[in-house]
Design an enzyme around this catalytic site. Structure first.
Site, PDB file in Angstrom:
ATOM      1  N   LYS A 177      48.459  69.556  69.809  1.00 45.07           N
ATOM      2  CA  LYS A 177      47.027  69.666  70.126  1.00 45.07           C
ATOM      3  C   LYS A 177      46.620  71.039  70.648  1.00 45.07           C
ATOM      4  O   LYS A 177      45.693  71.176  71.418  1.00 45.07           O
ATOM      5  CB  LYS A 177      46.595  68.561  71.126  1.00 45.07           C
ATOM      6  CG  LYS A 177      46.949  67.182  70.677  1.00 45.07           C
ATOM      7  CD  LYS A 177      46.319  66.851  69.342  1.00 45.07           C
ATOM      8  CE  LYS A 177      47.198  66.003  68.488  1.00 45.07           C
ATOM      9  NZ  LYS A 177      46.862  66.034  67.084  1.00 45.07           N
ATOM     10  N   TYR A 208      44.473  79.975  71.327  1.00 43.19           N
ATOM     11  CA  TYR A 208      43.408  79.275  70.587  1.00 43.19           C
ATOM     12  C   TYR A 208      42.037  79.855  70.972  1.00 43.19           C
ATOM     13  O   TYR A 208      41.201  80.133  70.112  1.00 43.19           O
ATOM     14  CB  TYR A 208      43.486  77.790  70.943  1.00 43.19           C
ATOM     15  CG  TYR A 208      42.495  76.884  70.252  1.00 43.19           C
ATOM     16  CD1 TYR A 208      42.779  76.321  69.007  1.00 43.19           C
ATOM     17  CD2 TYR A 208      41.289  76.544  70.871  1.00 43.19           C
ATOM     18  CE1 TYR A 208      41.883  75.452  68.388  1.00 43.19           C
ATOM     19  CE2 TYR A 208      40.388  75.678  70.257  1.00 43.19           C
ATOM     20  CZ  TYR A 208      40.689  75.133  69.021  1.00 43.19           C
ATOM     21  OH  TYR A 208      39.791  74.265  68.422  1.00 43.19           O
ATOM     22  N   HIS A 266      57.003  71.448  66.800  1.00 49.43           N
ATOM     23  CA  HIS A 266      56.563  71.268  68.184  1.00 49.43           C
ATOM     24  C   HIS A 266      57.754  71.490  69.133  1.00 49.43           C
ATOM     25  O   HIS A 266      57.659  71.195  70.314  1.00 49.43           O
ATOM     26  CB  HIS A 266      56.001  69.857  68.405  1.00 49.43           C
ATOM     27  CG  HIS A 266      54.621  69.650  67.842  1.00 49.43           C
ATOM     28  ND1 HIS A 266      53.669  70.643  67.800  1.00 49.43           N
ATOM     29  CD2 HIS A 266      54.013  68.543  67.324  1.00 49.43           C
ATOM     30  CE1 HIS A 266      52.541  70.163  67.275  1.00 49.43           C
ATOM     31  NE2 HIS A 266      52.738  68.899  66.959  1.00 49.43           N
TER      32      HIS A 266
HETATM   33  P1  PAP Z   1      48.906  68.705  66.107  1.00 46.77           P
HETATM   34  O1  PAP Z   1      49.548  69.637  67.079  1.00 46.77           O
HETATM   35  O2  PAP Z   1      49.176  67.274  66.380  1.00 46.77           O
HETATM   36  O3  PAP Z   1      49.148  69.067  64.695  1.00 46.77           O
HETATM   37  P2  PAP Z   1      46.447  70.121  66.442  1.00 46.77           P
HETATM   38  O4  PAP Z   1      45.965  70.546  65.129  1.00 46.77           O
HETATM   39  O5  PAP Z   1      47.085  71.135  67.312  1.00 46.77           O
HETATM   40  O6  PAP Z   1      47.332  68.817  66.312  1.00 46.77           O
HETATM   41  O7  PAP Z   1      45.255  69.542  67.295  1.00 46.77           O
HETATM   42  C1  PAP Z   1      44.042  69.149  66.812  1.00 46.77           C
HETATM   43  C2  PAP Z   1      43.011  69.951  67.564  1.00 46.77           C
HETATM   44  O8  PAP Z   1      42.710  71.113  66.787  1.00 46.77           O
HETATM   45  C3  PAP Z   1      41.743  69.159  67.707  1.00 46.77           C
HETATM   46  O9  PAP Z   1      41.100  69.634  68.887  1.00 46.77           O
HETATM   47  P3  PAP Z   1      40.062  68.749  69.696  1.00 46.77           P
HETATM   48  O10 PAP Z   1      40.673  67.410  69.881  1.00 46.77           O
HETATM   49  O11 PAP Z   1      39.860  69.465  70.992  1.00 46.77           O
HETATM   50  O12 PAP Z   1      38.828  68.715  68.884  1.00 46.77           O
HETATM   51  C4  PAP Z   1      41.021  69.586  66.436  1.00 46.77           C
HETATM   52  O13 PAP Z   1      39.637  69.317  66.471  1.00 46.77           O
HETATM   53  C5  PAP Z   1      41.338  71.057  66.417  1.00 46.77           C
HETATM   54  N1  PAP Z   1      41.181  71.651  65.082  1.00 46.77           N
HETATM   55  C6  PAP Z   1      41.554  71.114  63.897  1.00 46.77           C
HETATM   56  N2  PAP Z   1      41.227  71.922  62.898  1.00 46.77           N
HETATM   57  C7  PAP Z   1      40.617  73.003  63.451  1.00 46.77           C
HETATM   58  C8  PAP Z   1      40.038  74.179  62.908  1.00 46.77           C
HETATM   59  N3  PAP Z   1      40.000  74.401  61.613  1.00 46.77           N
HETATM   60  N4  PAP Z   1      39.515  75.080  63.782  1.00 46.77           N
HETATM   61  C9  PAP Z   1      39.542  74.859  65.111  1.00 46.77           C
HETATM   62  N5  PAP Z   1      40.063  73.752  65.686  1.00 46.77           N
HETATM   63  C10 PAP Z   1      40.591  72.830  64.863  1.00 46.77           C
END
Ligand code: PAP
Length: 328
Positions: A75, A228, A140
């Site tokens: 995340k 980020y 991860h």
């Molecule tokens: P993971 O580590 O399980 O693969 P990951 O992609 O790190 O997950 O986490 C998802 C977060 O990235 C979400 O954040 P939020 O819950 O605070 O909204 C998701 O919305 C965000 N995210 C996914 N795609 C993008 C993108 N293209 N640009 C910016 N943030 C994104």
């Protein structure tokens, strides 16, 4: 070990773990307060099925000097940076045919596998020879747990970190989506407690971040440390650093024709989350693609946490990261 529940994604099912993992589990500290049991292995917490993948990739993954590895705690923006790295590394192949770009029909997680989840999922040794060079993987795993061959090879590592309070809220929302239909929702206060104890998937967060921060300070040519929030603020500046770091610098023509702008547009939250594959698809791990696109905003924790919850995370982060030279 808790038995698998019906409706659980394959990713969380605990039946299918290797003998090596089964033998190890009884000796490991176990945490039952997460939505699935977590086991503490080499200082970090994982569900048993992921632990199986970790053992397999630690034993069998052979890194190549040309590999690129994206490292994140869950995340922290993994999906976004997977998409960007995929576009950058494959830009020559798809520059003239963006309408056939794989990201339009496949979720970034199916294009860029997690070392400890997809390649070693359900099998002890995965055949990775089908991956074209440069191979792009994600993980991860924190720096100390990486397979020895990753550290010993010349492969490049990109680490992305995120504000811990936003990471915690994102984790909480995701965990509640992932839980089985028979399990009740985890209250945010419980998730904050787990986060502050470090007992959440791939936690403790402070140790995860510090491992790669230290490695990037010692070996800046091998580990690039990104945030980020910086990428959200000025994606152009930070994404432009990647091709140089990865040894595939942008050519004169690419600098002029807006290659980076095109990649950022394609990988933006709005573009990716609007694609059918990311609205209604399922990953090979059984997770729903839309769960990875929630809001993608900086500071969203303020909409969910009390001031006390935020201060609790700030306090523990300050204490645990004291002297590291890093603030989040
Ligand atoms: P993971 O580590 O399980 O693969 P990951 O992609 O790190 O997950 O986490 C998802 C977060 O990235 C979400 O954040 P939020 O819950 O605070 O909204 C998701 O919305 C965000 N995210 C996914 N795609 C993008 C993108 N293209 N640009 C910016 N943030 C994104």
């Amino acid at each position: 070990m808790t038995p698998s529940r019906p409706h659980q994604p394959k990713y969380l099912q605990e039946d299918d773990i290797s003998q090596k993992c089964r033998n190890l589990l009884p000796s490991l500290p176990c945490e039952k307060r997460w939505i699935t049991s977590l086991y503490q292995y080499q200082g970090f917490w994982y569900p048993p099925n992921v632990l199986k993948g970790i053992l397999a990739c630690q034993d069998h993954f052979r890194a190549q000097d040309t590999d690129v590895l994206l490292i994140t705690a869950p995340k922290s923006g993994t999906t976004w940076l997977k998409a960007i790295l995929f576009c950058l590394l494959n830009r020559a192949e798809f520059s003239g045919s963006m309408q056939h770009h794989p990201l339009l029909t496949q979720n970034p997680h199916d294009l860029v596998p997690f070392l400890e989840i997809q390649p070693f999922f359900g099998q002890e040794i995965s055949n990775l020879t089908s991956f074209a060079s440069p191979r792009l993987f994600a993980t991860h795993l924190p720096y100390p747990l990486l397979p020895a061959s990753v550290k010993d090879s010349g492969c490049k590592m990109v680490y992305l970190c995120r504000n811990p309070k936003d990471t915690c809220v994102s984790l909480w929302r995701f965990a509640n989506k992932m839980r089985s239909k028979a399990t009740s929702e985890m209250p945010l206060g419980e998730c904050v407690d787990a986060f502050c104890r470090g007992a959440h998937p791939a936690g403790p967060y402070w140790d995860h971040v510090q491992g790669c921060y230290k490695a990037s300070s010692e070996m800046p040519e091998r580990v690039l440390f990104l945030r980020y929030e910086d990428m959200k603020e000025d994606p152009h500046v930070h994404v432009k650093r990647l091709p140089d770091f990865l040894g595939c610098p942008l050519g004169k023509q690419e600098l002029m024709d807006g290659t980076v702008d095109g990649i950022l547009r394609m990988c933006s939250f709005d573009s990716l989350s609007a694609l059918e594959v990311n609205k209604s698809g399922k990953l090979s791990t059984g997770l729903e693609t839309e769960w990875f696109f929630r809001k993608g905003e900086v500071g969203d924790w303020l909409n969910y946490m009390t001031i006390e919850m935020g201060e609790k995370i700030d306090r523990v982060m300050q204490e645990k990261m004291h002297g590291s030279g890093l603030t989040l």
